[in-house]
Scaffold this motif. Sequence first.
Motif, PDB file in Angstrom:
ATOM      1  N   THR A  47      73.983  -6.316  36.883  1.00  0.00           N
ATOM      2  CA  THR A  47      74.161  -5.119  37.920  1.00  0.00           C
ATOM      3  C   THR A  47      75.263  -4.232  37.701  1.00  0.00           C
ATOM      4  O   THR A  47      75.321  -2.940  37.899  1.00  0.00           O
ATOM      5  CB  THR A  47      74.416  -5.874  39.341  1.00  0.00           C
ATOM      6  N   GLY A  51      80.135  -4.748  47.043  1.00  0.00           N
ATOM      7  CA  GLY A  51      80.711  -6.202  47.323  1.00  0.00           C
ATOM      8  C   GLY A  51      79.799  -7.382  46.836  1.00  0.00           C
ATOM      9  O   GLY A  51      78.524  -7.402  47.143  1.00  0.00           O
ATOM     10  N   LEU A 102      83.358  -8.383  37.278  1.00  0.00           N
ATOM     11  CA  LEU A 102      82.306  -8.968  36.945  1.00  0.00           C
ATOM     12  C   LEU A 102      82.246 -10.598  36.660  1.00  0.00           C
ATOM     13  O   LEU A 102      83.386 -11.032  37.253  1.00  0.00           O
ATOM     14  CB  LEU A 102      81.521  -8.593  35.857  1.00  0.00           C
ATOM     15  N   GLY A 108      80.556  -8.102  41.092  1.00  0.00           N
ATOM     16  CA  GLY A 108      79.169  -8.634  41.088  1.00  0.00           C
ATOM     17  C   GLY A 108      78.866  -9.088  39.712  1.00  0.00           C
ATOM     18  O   GLY A 108      79.828  -9.467  38.948  1.00  0.00           O
ATOM     19  N   SER A 109      77.711  -9.188  39.403  1.00  0.00           N
ATOM     20  CA  SER A 109      77.335 -10.149  38.175  1.00  0.00           C
ATOM     21  C   SER A 109      77.298  -8.906  37.111  1.00  0.00           C
ATOM     22  O   SER A 109      77.117  -7.430  37.446  1.00  0.00           O
ATOM     23  CB  SER A 109      75.790 -10.402  38.375  1.00  0.00           C
ATOM     24  N   LYS A 168      79.397  -1.276  50.831  1.00  0.00           N
ATOM     25  CA  LYS A 168      78.066  -2.002  50.800  1.00  0.00           C
ATOM     26  C   LYS A 168      78.465  -3.396  50.715  1.00  0.00           C
ATOM     27  O   LYS A 168      78.631  -3.721  49.584  1.00  0.00           O
ATOM     28  CB  LYS A 168      77.069  -1.298  50.021  1.00  0.00           C
ATOM     29  N   TRP A 192      78.945 -11.668  47.379  1.00  0.00           N
ATOM     30  CA  TRP A 192      78.752 -12.442  48.555  1.00  0.00           C
ATOM     31  C   TRP A 192      79.845 -13.709  48.653  1.00  0.00           C
ATOM     32  O   TRP A 192      79.910 -14.312  49.633  1.00  0.00           O
ATOM     33  CB  TRP A 192      77.552 -13.114  49.023  1.00  0.00           C
ATOM     34  N   GLU A 224      77.313 -18.414  32.978  1.00  0.00           N
ATOM     35  CA  GLU A 224      78.291 -18.551  34.320  1.00  0.00           C
ATOM     36  C   GLU A 224      77.217 -19.544  35.165  1.00  0.00           C
ATOM     37  O   GLU A 224      75.969 -18.738  35.458  1.00  0.00           O
ATOM     38  CB  GLU A 224      78.577 -17.414  34.924  1.00  0.00           C
TER      39      GLU A 224
HETATM   40  N1  NAD Z   1      85.300 -10.358  38.859  1.00  0.00           N
HETATM   41  C1  NAD Z   1      85.351 -10.278  40.234  1.00  0.00           C
HETATM   42  O1  NAD Z   1      86.372 -10.118  41.011  1.00  0.00           O
HETATM   43  C2  NAD Z   1      84.067 -11.021  41.005  1.00  0.00           C
HETATM   44  C3  NAD Z   1      84.281 -11.712  42.291  1.00  0.00           C
HETATM   45  C4  NAD Z   1      83.288 -12.101  42.896  1.00  0.00           C
HETATM   46  C5  NAD Z   1      82.065 -12.257  42.304  1.00  0.00           C
HETATM   47  N2  NAD Z   1      81.853 -11.805  40.998  1.00  0.00           N
HETATM   48  C6  NAD Z   1      80.555 -11.906  40.225  1.00  0.00           C
HETATM   49  O2  NAD Z   1      79.567 -11.625  41.124  1.00  0.00           O
HETATM   50  C7  NAD Z   1      78.505 -12.229  40.897  1.00  0.00           C
HETATM   51  C8  NAD Z   1      77.859 -13.110  42.295  1.00  0.00           C
HETATM   52  O3  NAD Z   1      77.686 -12.058  43.187  1.00  0.00           O
HETATM   53  P1  NAD Z   1      76.307 -11.542  43.495  1.00  0.00           P
HETATM   54  O4  NAD Z   1      75.305 -12.369  43.270  1.00  0.00           O
HETATM   55  O5  NAD Z   1      76.389 -10.932  44.698  1.00  0.00           O
HETATM   56  O6  NAD Z   1      76.217 -10.345  42.427  1.00  0.00           O
HETATM   57  P2  NAD Z   1      74.913  -9.247  42.235  1.00  0.00           P
HETATM   58  O7  NAD Z   1      75.316  -8.356  41.027  1.00  0.00           O
HETATM   59  O8  NAD Z   1      73.696  -9.690  42.113  1.00  0.00           O
HETATM   60  O9  NAD Z   1      75.136  -8.219  43.512  1.00  0.00           O
HETATM   61  C9  NAD Z   1      76.662  -7.895  43.820  1.00  0.00           C
HETATM   62  C10 NAD Z   1      76.429  -6.341  44.862  1.00  0.00           C
HETATM   63  O10 NAD Z   1      75.507  -5.548  44.170  1.00  0.00           O
HETATM   64  C11 NAD Z   1      74.647  -5.258  44.761  1.00  0.00           C
HETATM   65  N3  NAD Z   1      73.352  -4.682  43.894  1.00  0.00           N
HETATM   66  C12 NAD Z   1      72.495  -5.487  43.315  1.00  0.00           C
HETATM   67  N4  NAD Z   1      71.527  -4.851  42.604  1.00  0.00           N
HETATM   68  C13 NAD Z   1      72.095  -3.429  42.740  1.00  0.00           C
HETATM   69  C14 NAD Z   1      71.842  -2.333  41.837  1.00  0.00           C
HETATM   70  N5  NAD Z   1      70.985  -2.071  41.023  1.00  0.00           N
HETATM   71  N6  NAD Z   1      72.348  -1.238  42.066  1.00  0.00           N
HETATM   72  C15 NAD Z   1      73.619  -1.163  42.987  1.00  0.00           C
HETATM   73  N7  NAD Z   1      73.888  -2.304  43.680  1.00  0.00           N
HETATM   74  C16 NAD Z   1      73.143  -3.362  43.509  1.00  0.00           C
HETATM   75  C17 NAD Z   1      74.070  -6.500  45.737  1.00  0.00           C
HETATM   76  O11 NAD Z   1      73.434  -5.836  46.852  1.00  0.00           O
HETATM   77  C18 NAD Z   1      75.577  -6.887  45.978  1.00  0.00           C
HETATM   78  O12 NAD Z   1      76.066  -6.276  47.128  1.00  0.00           O
HETATM   79  C19 NAD Z   1      78.597 -13.402  39.700  1.00  0.00           C
HETATM   80  O13 NAD Z   1      78.453 -12.976  38.497  1.00  0.00           O
HETATM   81  C20 NAD Z   1      80.480 -13.417  39.986  1.00  0.00           C
HETATM   82  O14 NAD Z   1      81.101 -13.849  38.821  1.00  0.00           O
HETATM   83  C21 NAD Z   1      82.981 -11.267  40.468  1.00  0.00           C
END
Ligand code: NAD
Length: 424
Positions: free
Chosen positions: A166, A84, A185, A162-163, A110, A86, A321
């Motif tokens: 990732t 997930g 994403l 997430g992003s 996680k 944050w 973004e």
């Molecule tokens: N589409 C959706 O439903 C949605 C919802 C919320 C957030 N987001 C996106 O999430 C991003 C912001 O969240 P963030 O900063 O937590 O994103 P992030 O990609 O940095 O992290 C997301 C999750 O992935 C984990 N992670 C990081 N590197 C990893 C790897 N190499 N392998 C496996 N897991 C890994 C992190 O610990 C965290 O739990 C923004 O781009 C946002 O648009 C999308």
Amino acid sequence: MERSRVLLEAARIIRERSEELATMETINNGKSIFEARVDIEISWQTLEYYAGLAGSMAGQHVQLPGGSFGYTRREPLGVCVGIGAWNYPFQIACWKSGPALASGNAMVYKPSPFTPITVVLLAEIFREAGAPPGLFNVVQGGASTGEFLSKHPDVAKISFTGSVPTGSKIMEMASKGIKPVTLELGGKSPLIIFSDSDLENAVNGAMMANFLTQGQVCCNGTRVFVQSNILQKFTEEVVKKVKKIKIGDPLLEDTRMGPLINRPQLEKVFAFIKGAKEQGAKVLTGGEPYIPEDQKLKAGFYMTPCVLGDCKDDMTCVKEEIFGPVMSILPFDTEEEVLERANNSTYGLAAGVFTRDIQRAHRVVASLQAGMCFINNYNVSPVELPFGGYKKSGFGRENGQVTIEYYSQLKTVCVEMGKVESVF
Ligand SMILES: NC(=O)c1ccc[n+]([C@@H]2O[C@H](COP(=O)([O-])OP(=O)(O)OC[C@H]3O[C@@H](n4cnc5c(N)ncnc54)[C@H](O)[C@@H]3O)[C@@H](O)[C@H]2O)c1
């Protein structure tokens, strides 16, 4: 029905403890208590919704010649991993665990290391509701933990929020084990305001599209395209409203904007605003550090919500973004022109249109390259409706009936009632 009962009981406990959970979510993330309460409400609704579907999962029966027949069984995948972001810690965990558990899977979840707390409470609630030990598990950690889980041979599926970078890595790791992934994403979604729209409604829509959770929302409509003949009036009204947003202690009832998640995120947002100014955009309001009067909040990551005018499509603030409270306003003249510009993005998570012309509304959404489209509203996400992106915003869906398909697999059974007709 057994799964359904556990999910319903978990939903009931969440409802009963909603004030405590909302307070914990505010402490976890920094969003206002007002918004955290909405997150908790959406969370128990999600579990109730999938509890409702759990008992109705069934296959098909298909008749074949000579009395033979076939049938399908919808079976669980096994151990599903949820990873997930944050910004909606508790809600994202419910959006993943609800359909995963309803479909008969186990889940290892996680959370983001920036918001580790509330999902642990969810795990306790599932146990209290009667889920067997080990059915829903929380593992804390950052990237390396996420990689460990994504590569693990016993994991059957990964659902990631997430992003984009990732998400791409997770897809690569999952490909080694031929594992299905759901990727939720990022986005840079367009919100199109036609001059025939109810102006007050459109202004409110733009506020909802940009400033919830300090602007840290994946589906935010941050590229606000406004038809030229109402640009000035619209901009004035938006700026007036943005200036009134109450910033401060997120635990206070009237606060509508708390601090951003952490220092690097705050600095990233300021860097975008600085870059926007250098590229010719005009800051119409906000974009500054905000220091609350309350002594204990002085070191918080607060900023004033920002509206950028004089934006052009090729500016970085319009293309990338930002994930902070920054709205970019872009004028347009014709429907054809705005559609082309709105779709000119590598992302495709959401899009919105405000107009009183019903034909135009449906014509425009039919042409928008986005998974979640809103007509005359923005950022409402009822659990009954599937949610997810096009293009680099990901694939797979959360919410709605269709999500059961992403957490299960179909077995086909072919039954012969006659003799085997061997060709040998
Ligand atoms: N589409 C959706 O439903 C949605 C919802 C919320 C957030 N987001 C996106 O999430 C991003 C912001 O969240 P963030 O900063 O937590 O994103 P992030 O990609 O940095 O992290 C997301 C999750 O992935 C984990 N992670 C990081 N590197 C990893 C790897 N190499 N392998 C496996 N897991 C890994 C992190 O610990 C965290 O739990 C923004 O781009 C946002 O648009 C999308």
